[in-house]
Design a protein around this motif. Structure first.
Motif, PDB file in Angstrom:
ATOM      1  N   GLN A 104       0.816  -1.218   0.000  1.00 32.01           N
ATOM      2  CA  GLN A 104       0.000   0.000   0.000  1.00 32.01           C
ATOM      3  C   GLN A 104       0.850   1.269   0.000  1.00 32.01           C
ATOM      4  OE1 GLN A 104      -2.033   0.879   3.977  1.00 32.01           O
ATOM      5  NE2 GLN A 104      -1.382  -1.251   4.236  1.00 32.01           N
ATOM      6  N   PHE A 105       2.170   1.106   0.213  1.00 31.70           N
ATOM      7  CA  PHE A 105       3.064   2.259   0.186  1.00 31.70           C
ATOM      8  C   PHE A 105       3.816   2.383  -1.147  1.00 31.70           C
ATOM      9  CE2 PHE A 105       2.491   1.197   4.639  1.00 31.70           C
ATOM     10  CZ  PHE A 105       2.155   2.443   5.165  1.00 31.70           C
ATOM     11  N   GLU A 106       3.449   1.544  -2.120  1.00 33.28           N
ATOM     12  CA  GLU A 106       4.049   1.615  -3.446  1.00 33.28           C
ATOM     13  C   GLU A 106       3.082   2.274  -4.421  1.00 33.28           C
ATOM     14  OE1 GLU A 106       7.127  -1.958  -4.065  1.00 33.28           O
ATOM     15  OE2 GLU A 106       5.069  -2.658  -3.787  1.00 33.28           O
ATOM     16  N   GLY A 107       3.646   2.850  -5.483  1.00 35.00           N
ATOM     17  CA  GLY A 107       2.826   3.540  -6.464  1.00 35.00           C
ATOM     18  C   GLY A 107       2.645   5.001  -6.094  1.00 35.00           C
ATOM     19  N   VAL A 143       2.901  11.640  -3.869  1.00 36.01           N
ATOM     20  CA  VAL A 143       4.287  11.270  -4.156  1.00 36.01           C
ATOM     21  C   VAL A 143       4.264   9.883  -4.786  1.00 36.01           C
ATOM     22  CG1 VAL A 143       5.234  12.666  -2.268  1.00 36.01           C
ATOM     23  CG2 VAL A 143       4.659  10.267  -1.855  1.00 36.01           C
ATOM     24  N   GLU A 144       5.378   9.504  -5.397  1.00 37.79           N
ATOM     25  CA  GLU A 144       5.422   8.197  -6.048  1.00 37.79           C
ATOM     26  C   GLU A 144       6.564   7.357  -5.502  1.00 37.79           C
ATOM     27  OE1 GLU A 144       5.067   6.181 -10.483  1.00 37.79           O
ATOM     28  OE2 GLU A 144       5.457   8.322 -10.285  1.00 37.79           O
ATOM     29  N   VAL A 145       6.212   6.159  -5.070  1.00 35.58           N
ATOM     30  CA  VAL A 145       7.197   5.190  -4.591  1.00 35.58           C
ATOM     31  C   VAL A 145       7.251   4.060  -5.609  1.00 35.58           C
ATOM     32  CG1 VAL A 145       7.855   3.623  -2.732  1.00 35.58           C
ATOM     33  CG2 VAL A 145       6.722   5.798  -2.192  1.00 35.58           C
ATOM     34  N   HIS A 146       8.386   3.929  -6.275  1.00 31.90           N
ATOM     35  CA  HIS A 146       8.494   2.971  -7.374  1.00 31.90           C
ATOM     36  C   HIS A 146       8.660   1.536  -6.877  1.00 31.90           C
ATOM     37  CE1 HIS A 146       8.798   6.447  -9.920  1.00 31.90           C
ATOM     38  NE2 HIS A 146       9.911   6.849  -9.340  1.00 31.90           N
ATOM     39  N   LYS A 147       9.403   1.383  -5.780  1.00 29.41           N
ATOM     40  CA  LYS A 147       9.704   0.010  -5.328  1.00 29.41           C
ATOM     41  C   LYS A 147      10.095   0.012  -3.863  1.00 29.41           C
ATOM     42  CE  LYS A 147      12.726  -3.931  -6.458  1.00 29.41           C
ATOM     43  NZ  LYS A 147      13.853  -4.383  -7.313  1.00 29.41           N
ATOM     44  N   ILE A 148       9.604  -0.976  -3.125  1.00 23.15           N
ATOM     45  CA  ILE A 148      10.035  -1.228  -1.745  1.00 23.15           C
ATOM     46  C   ILE A 148      10.447  -2.689  -1.641  1.00 23.15           C
ATOM     47  CG2 ILE A 148       9.382  -1.309   0.684  1.00 23.15           C
ATOM     48  CD1 ILE A 148       7.429   0.917   0.224  1.00 23.15           C
ATOM     49  N   ALA A 164      14.920  -1.304   1.123  1.00 20.26           N
ATOM     50  CA  ALA A 164      15.451  -0.549  -0.005  1.00 20.26           C
ATOM     51  C   ALA A 164      14.254   0.113  -0.665  1.00 20.26           C
ATOM     52  CB  ALA A 164      16.167  -1.469  -0.986  1.00 20.26           C
ATOM     53  N   ILE A 165      14.312   1.446  -0.820  1.00 21.78           N
ATOM     54  CA  ILE A 165      13.174   2.205  -1.345  1.00 21.78           C
ATOM     55  C   ILE A 165      13.637   3.058  -2.524  1.00 21.78           C
ATOM     56  CG2 ILE A 165      11.417   3.949  -0.823  1.00 21.78           C
ATOM     57  CD1 ILE A 165      11.599   3.097   2.116  1.00 21.78           C
ATOM     58  N   ALA A 175       8.116   9.664   6.782  1.00 22.18           N
ATOM     59  CA  ALA A 175       6.659   9.546   6.751  1.00 22.18           C
ATOM     60  C   ALA A 175       6.229   8.116   6.434  1.00 22.18           C
ATOM     61  CB  ALA A 175       6.082  10.521   5.727  1.00 22.18           C
ATOM     62  N   ILE A 176       6.986   7.425   5.581  1.00 26.19           N
ATOM     63  CA  ILE A 176       6.683   6.021   5.310  1.00 26.19           C
ATOM     64  C   ILE A 176       6.821   5.202   6.589  1.00 26.19           C
ATOM     65  CG2 ILE A 176       7.477   3.944   4.095  1.00 26.19           C
ATOM     66  CD1 ILE A 176       8.142   5.691   1.702  1.00 26.19           C
ATOM     67  N   ALA A 177       7.892   5.451   7.352  1.00 24.25           N
ATOM     68  CA  ALA A 177       8.085   4.741   8.627  1.00 24.25           C
ATOM     69  C   ALA A 177       6.931   5.021   9.574  1.00 24.25           C
ATOM     70  CB  ALA A 177       9.413   5.170   9.259  1.00 24.25           C
ATOM     71  N   ARG A 178       6.585   6.292   9.721  1.00 24.73           N
ATOM     72  CA  ARG A 178       5.484   6.697  10.615  1.00 24.73           C
ATOM     73  C   ARG A 178       4.168   6.045  10.208  1.00 24.73           C
ATOM     74  NH1 ARG A 178       4.047  12.306   8.949  1.00 24.73           N
ATOM     75  NH2 ARG A 178       2.926  11.050   7.383  1.00 24.73           N
ATOM     76  N   ASP A 179       3.858   6.086   8.901  1.00 21.94           N
ATOM     77  CA  ASP A 179       2.571   5.573   8.434  1.00 21.94           C
ATOM     78  C   ASP A 179       2.512   4.052   8.475  1.00 21.94           C
ATOM     79  OD1 ASP A 179       1.935   8.202   8.037  1.00 21.94           O
ATOM     80  OD2 ASP A 179       2.232   8.169   5.861  1.00 21.94           O
ATOM     81  N   LEU A 180       3.651   3.384   8.268  1.00 26.89           N
ATOM     82  CA  LEU A 180       3.680   1.928   8.411  1.00 26.89           C
ATOM     83  C   LEU A 180       3.358   1.540   9.850  1.00 26.89           C
ATOM     84  CD1 LEU A 180       4.271  -0.915   7.331  1.00 26.89           C
ATOM     85  CD2 LEU A 180       6.690  -0.521   7.845  1.00 26.89           C
ATOM     86  N   GLY A 181       3.933   2.257  10.814  1.00 23.49           N
ATOM     87  CA  GLY A 181       3.632   1.988  12.220  1.00 23.49           C
ATOM     88  C   GLY A 181       2.179   2.211  12.549  1.00 23.49           C
ATOM     89  N   ALA A 182       1.566   3.220  11.916  1.00 23.54           N
ATOM     90  CA  ALA A 182       0.148   3.491  12.163  1.00 23.54           C
ATOM     91  C   ALA A 182      -0.728   2.371  11.620  1.00 23.54           C
ATOM     92  CB  ALA A 182      -0.227   4.829  11.527  1.00 23.54           C
TER      93      ALA A 182
END
Length: 310
Positions: A104-107, A143-148, A164-165, A175-182
């Motif tokens: 859910q954090f990709e794309g 924002v765009e996240v191409h790959k995790i 690797a991001i 923010a990715i770290a924060r939102d993953l924890g949420a």
């Protein structure tokens, strides 16, 4: 001196600190950088020298990071530099449950920047507002996240996930770290961050501040040329006479082009408007042009003349 430095920023230095050191080393004022790194982060910080500072906006935009996320902790800054807000052991958390949430954090995603960030709101930096105790609600941004990719997992009361991001500009790894924890309902914060690639420069080719100082003192320093830094852009080569007019600020039609060198991005030439690098027929880099469609032709409009011709 004009060109770029692929600097490996050390922990504890701001990006501005690094620029100031380069200015002192080279005794020059025209120094800039691409892509601010937080003081605690390390890795690739592209530095531009002289006229190349005007080329920063034309560098590649994608970035890559190696991030370590600590689960079970939240902080005011979304990294370990800030005050701990919550702390709860999550020893039963598994890599499988974490991995299931990563897609859910990709794309293209919506992301709210950290309160402690350099984004400006009403003319002031968010971190200045946060430090003064003001609570500002910041709108989410696309924002765009191409790959995790998961690199490592260390279990325990406060497990750590190493990722690797690869992402586009404006993405906050904190923010990715924060939102993953949420999402996991455990809380999380960024424990460490290394930028492995930025603006086309890679960590394996970078130099430390100490190595840079040694090269300069020994007279062995040579900056990366604009041609190398901008190799992702299509190349348009002009004859001497046409190049002269283009360098004077005149638009020239592509039917006056001597040669169009092909590269893996040559198809971009047919996207209007698109950015290309301009070369003289003797292969000198002259600057940046925008291709603009005009009737039955395409005009090369000067955007930045790097090397004016007499």
């Amino acid at each position: 001196m004009n060109g770029f430095i692929n600097l490996n920023k050390p922990a504890g230095f701001t990006s501005h600190d690094c620029v100031a050191k380069v200015r002192r080393f080279l005794n020059t004022k025209r120094v800039g950088h691409a892509g601010t790194l937080d003081p605690a982060a390390t890795g690739v910080l592209p530095i531009a020298l002289g006229r190349a500072t005007r080329l920063l906006q034309y560098l590649r935009q994608d970035k890559a990071y190696q991030a370590t996320i600590r689960l079970g902790i939240t902080t005011a800054t979304d990294d370990l530099e800030g005050e701990i807000l919550t702390r709860q052991a999550v020893s039963d958390l598994t890599l499988e449950s974490v991995r299931a949430q990563l897609p859910q954090f990709e794309g293209v995603i919506q992301q709210v920047p950290p309160n402690y960030s350099a984004i400006q709101v009403q003319g002031k930096r968010l971190y200045d507002l946060a430090r003064s105790g003001q609570s500002i609600e910041v709108a989410a941004r696309s924002v765009e996240v191409h790959k995790i990719e998961v690199l490592n997992w260390r279990s325990g009361d406060f497990p750590e996930l190493e990722l690797a991001i690869v992402c586009g500009p404006g993405t906050y790894i904190r923010a990715i770290a924060r939102d993953l924890g949420a999402v996991l309902q455990t809380g999380a914060t960024l424990a460490a961050l290394i930028r492995t690639e930025s603006s086309g420069f890679v960590l394996s080719d970078s130099v430390t501040i100490e190595e840079l100082a040694t090269q300069i003192q020994a007279g062995q320093f040579s900056p990366t040329s604009p041609e190398v830094a901008l190799s992702h852009l299509p190349i348009v080569t002009l004859s001497a006479e046409t190049a002269q007019r283009w360098c004077w600020g005149q638009k020239v039609a592509t039917d006056e082009v001597l040669i169009n060198l092909t590269n893996q991005h040559s198809a971009a030439r047919f996207s209007h408007p698109s950015i290309v690098q301009i070369r003289h027929e003797d292969d000198r880099f002259l600057g940046i042009a925008q291709q603009v469609e005009s009737f039955d032709n395409i005009l090369l409009v000067p955007q930045m003349v790097f090397e004016p011709m007499q």
